[in-house]
Design a protein around this motif. Structure first.
Motif, PDB file in Angstrom:
ATOM      1  N   GLU A  74      10.943   7.894   8.984  1.00 15.59           N
ATOM      2  CA  GLU A  74      11.348   9.308   8.994  1.00 15.59           C
ATOM      3  C   GLU A  74      12.100   9.701   7.721  1.00 15.59           C
ATOM      4  O   GLU A  74      13.064  10.455   7.750  1.00 15.59           O
ATOM      5  CB  GLU A  74      12.170   9.642  10.238  1.00 15.59           C
ATOM      6  N   HIS A  75      11.634   9.154   6.578  1.00 16.66           N
ATOM      7  CA  HIS A  75      12.212   9.451   5.270  1.00 16.66           C
ATOM      8  C   HIS A  75      11.122   9.628   4.230  1.00 16.66           C
ATOM      9  O   HIS A  75      10.009   9.129   4.395  1.00 16.66           O
ATOM     10  CB  HIS A  75      13.140   8.306   4.817  1.00 16.66           C
ATOM     11  N   LEU A  76      11.486  10.287   3.138  1.00 20.85           N
ATOM     12  CA  LEU A  76      10.585  10.349   2.001  1.00 20.85           C
ATOM     13  C   LEU A  76      10.500   8.957   1.397  1.00 20.85           C
ATOM     14  O   LEU A  76      11.480   8.208   1.385  1.00 20.85           O
ATOM     15  CB  LEU A  76      11.095  11.340   0.960  1.00 20.85           C
ATOM     16  N   ARG A  77       9.343   8.612   0.906  1.00 21.31           N
ATOM     17  CA  ARG A  77       9.113   7.293   0.315  1.00 21.31           C
ATOM     18  C   ARG A  77       9.418   7.367  -1.166  1.00 21.31           C
ATOM     19  O   ARG A  77       8.733   8.053  -1.916  1.00 21.31           O
ATOM     20  CB  ARG A  77       7.658   6.884   0.550  1.00 21.31           C
ATOM     21  N   PRO A  78      10.507   6.699  -1.610  1.00 25.60           N
ATOM     22  CA  PRO A  78      10.834   6.743  -3.034  1.00 25.60           C
ATOM     23  C   PRO A  78       9.839   5.940  -3.864  1.00 25.60           C
ATOM     24  O   PRO A  78       9.180   5.038  -3.355  1.00 25.60           O
ATOM     25  CB  PRO A  78      12.220   6.121  -3.106  1.00 25.60           C
ATOM     26  N   VAL A  79       9.761   6.287  -5.123  1.00 26.86           N
ATOM     27  CA  VAL A  79       8.915   5.549  -6.068  1.00 26.86           C
ATOM     28  C   VAL A  79       9.817   4.563  -6.789  1.00 26.86           C
ATOM     29  O   VAL A  79      10.877   4.925  -7.290  1.00 26.86           O
ATOM     30  CB  VAL A  79       8.263   6.504  -7.079  1.00 26.86           C
ATOM     31  N   HIS A  80       9.420   3.307  -6.815  1.00 27.16           N
ATOM     32  CA  HIS A  80      10.175   2.269  -7.512  1.00 27.16           C
ATOM     33  C   HIS A  80       9.360   1.796  -8.700  1.00 27.16           C
ATOM     34  O   HIS A  80       8.177   1.518  -8.574  1.00 27.16           O
ATOM     35  CB  HIS A  80      10.468   1.082  -6.596  1.00 27.16           C
TER      36      HIS A  80
ATOM     37  N   LEU B 127       1.194   7.062  -6.563  1.00 25.74           N
ATOM     38  CA  LEU B 127       0.110   8.018  -6.822  1.00 25.74           C
ATOM     39  C   LEU B 127       0.541   9.446  -6.486  1.00 25.74           C
ATOM     40  O   LEU B 127       0.202  10.385  -7.203  1.00 25.74           O
ATOM     41  CB  LEU B 127      -1.134   7.645  -6.022  1.00 25.74           C
ATOM     42  N   ALA B 128       1.270   9.600  -5.387  1.00 26.89           N
ATOM     43  CA  ALA B 128       1.763  10.934  -5.021  1.00 26.89           C
ATOM     44  C   ALA B 128       2.646  11.494  -6.132  1.00 26.89           C
ATOM     45  O   ALA B 128       2.463  12.636  -6.572  1.00 26.89           O
ATOM     46  CB  ALA B 128       2.533  10.865  -3.700  1.00 26.89           C
ATOM     47  N   ALA B 129       3.595  10.685  -6.601  1.00 24.81           N
ATOM     48  CA  ALA B 129       4.505  11.131  -7.664  1.00 24.81           C
ATOM     49  C   ALA B 129       3.741  11.447  -8.942  1.00 24.81           C
ATOM     50  O   ALA B 129       4.052  12.426  -9.633  1.00 24.81           O
ATOM     51  CB  ALA B 129       5.564  10.063  -7.930  1.00 24.81           C
ATOM     52  N   GLU B 130       2.736  10.658  -9.247  1.00 22.79           N
ATOM     53  CA  GLU B 130       1.921  10.878 -10.451  1.00 22.79           C
ATOM     54  C   GLU B 130       1.238  12.241 -10.418  1.00 22.79           C
ATOM     55  O   GLU B 130       0.991  12.849 -11.453  1.00 22.79           O
ATOM     56  CB  GLU B 130       0.868   9.769 -10.528  1.00 22.79           C
ATOM     57  N   HIS B 131       0.964  12.740  -9.212  1.00 21.73           N
ATOM     58  CA  HIS B 131       0.281  14.029  -9.053  1.00 21.73           C
ATOM     59  C   HIS B 131       1.231  15.146  -8.623  1.00 21.73           C
ATOM     60  O   HIS B 131       0.788  16.206  -8.181  1.00 21.73           O
ATOM     61  CB  HIS B 131      -0.867  13.884  -8.052  1.00 21.73           C
ATOM     62  N   GLY B 132       2.538  14.885  -8.743  1.00 22.23           N
ATOM     63  CA  GLY B 132       3.521  15.918  -8.416  1.00 22.23           C
ATOM     64  C   GLY B 132       3.683  16.156  -6.929  1.00 22.23           C
ATOM     65  O   GLY B 132       4.121  17.230  -6.517  1.00 22.23           O
ATOM     66  N   LEU B 133       3.352  15.151  -6.120  1.00 21.07           N
ATOM     67  CA  LEU B 133       3.444  15.264  -4.670  1.00 21.07           C
ATOM     68  C   LEU B 133       4.549  14.361  -4.146  1.00 21.07           C
ATOM     69  O   LEU B 133       5.089  13.548  -4.876  1.00 21.07           O
ATOM     70  CB  LEU B 133       2.103  14.858  -4.036  1.00 21.07           C
ATOM     71  N   ILE B 134       4.882  14.518  -2.877  1.00 21.25           N
ATOM     72  CA  ILE B 134       5.863  13.643  -2.246  1.00 21.25           C
ATOM     73  C   ILE B 134       5.169  12.779  -1.204  1.00 21.25           C
ATOM     74  O   ILE B 134       4.096  13.103  -0.718  1.00 21.25           O
ATOM     75  CB  ILE B 134       7.011  14.441  -1.595  1.00 21.25           C
TER      76      ILE B 134
ATOM     77  N   LEU C 175       0.819  -1.221   0.000  1.00 22.00           N
ATOM     78  CA  LEU C 175       0.000   0.000   0.000  1.00 22.00           C
ATOM     79  C   LEU C 175       0.849   1.265   0.000  1.00 22.00           C
ATOM     80  O   LEU C 175       0.507   2.239  -0.677  1.00 22.00           O
ATOM     81  CB  LEU C 175      -0.947  -0.007   1.200  1.00 22.00           C
ATOM     82  N   SER C 176       1.952   1.264   0.732  1.00 25.73           N
ATOM     83  CA  SER C 176       2.786   2.474   0.744  1.00 25.73           C
ATOM     84  C   SER C 176       3.470   2.685  -0.602  1.00 25.73           C
ATOM     85  O   SER C 176       3.669   3.820  -1.024  1.00 25.73           O
ATOM     86  CB  SER C 176       3.804   2.433   1.887  1.00 25.73           C
ATOM     87  N   ALA C 177       3.813   1.599  -1.283  1.00 32.83           N
ATOM     88  CA  ALA C 177       4.384   1.727  -2.629  1.00 32.83           C
ATOM     89  C   ALA C 177       3.359   2.358  -3.575  1.00 32.83           C
ATOM     90  O   ALA C 177       3.701   3.222  -4.392  1.00 32.83           O
ATOM     91  CB  ALA C 177       4.832   0.364  -3.152  1.00 32.83           C
ATOM     92  N   GLU C 178       2.118   1.940  -3.475  1.00 32.09           N
ATOM     93  CA  GLU C 178       1.059   2.510  -4.323  1.00 32.09           C
ATOM     94  C   GLU C 178       0.806   3.971  -3.955  1.00 32.09           C
ATOM     95  O   GLU C 178       0.612   4.813  -4.835  1.00 32.09           O
ATOM     96  CB  GLU C 178      -0.220   1.685  -4.193  1.00 32.09           C
TER      97      GLU C 178
END
Length: 51
Positions: free
Chosen positions: A43-49, A29-36, A22-25
């Motif tokens: 305590e880190h930003l979640r990278p998109v793989h 979705l965040a990256a798809e909408h220009g969000l982080i 779920l966190s990967a999805e």
């Protein structure tokens, strides 16, 4: 669910056994909408793989 959302963040809760998927999805979705996507447990930003 998010039709009336506003503000600087969205807080999602998820079951532990599904958190990885779920966190990967959520990050995708965040990256798809220009969000982080921030993971407060690590305590880190979640990278998109792209898997």
């Amino acid at each position: 669910m998010l039709d009336d959302a506003s503000g600087p963040l969205i807080y999602l809760t998820m079951p532990y056994e599904s958190a990885g998927e779920l966190s990967a999805e959520a990050a995708r979705l965040a990256a798809e909408h220009g969000l982080i996507c921030y993971d407060p447990q690590s305590e880190h930003l979640r990278p998109v793989h792209d898997d």
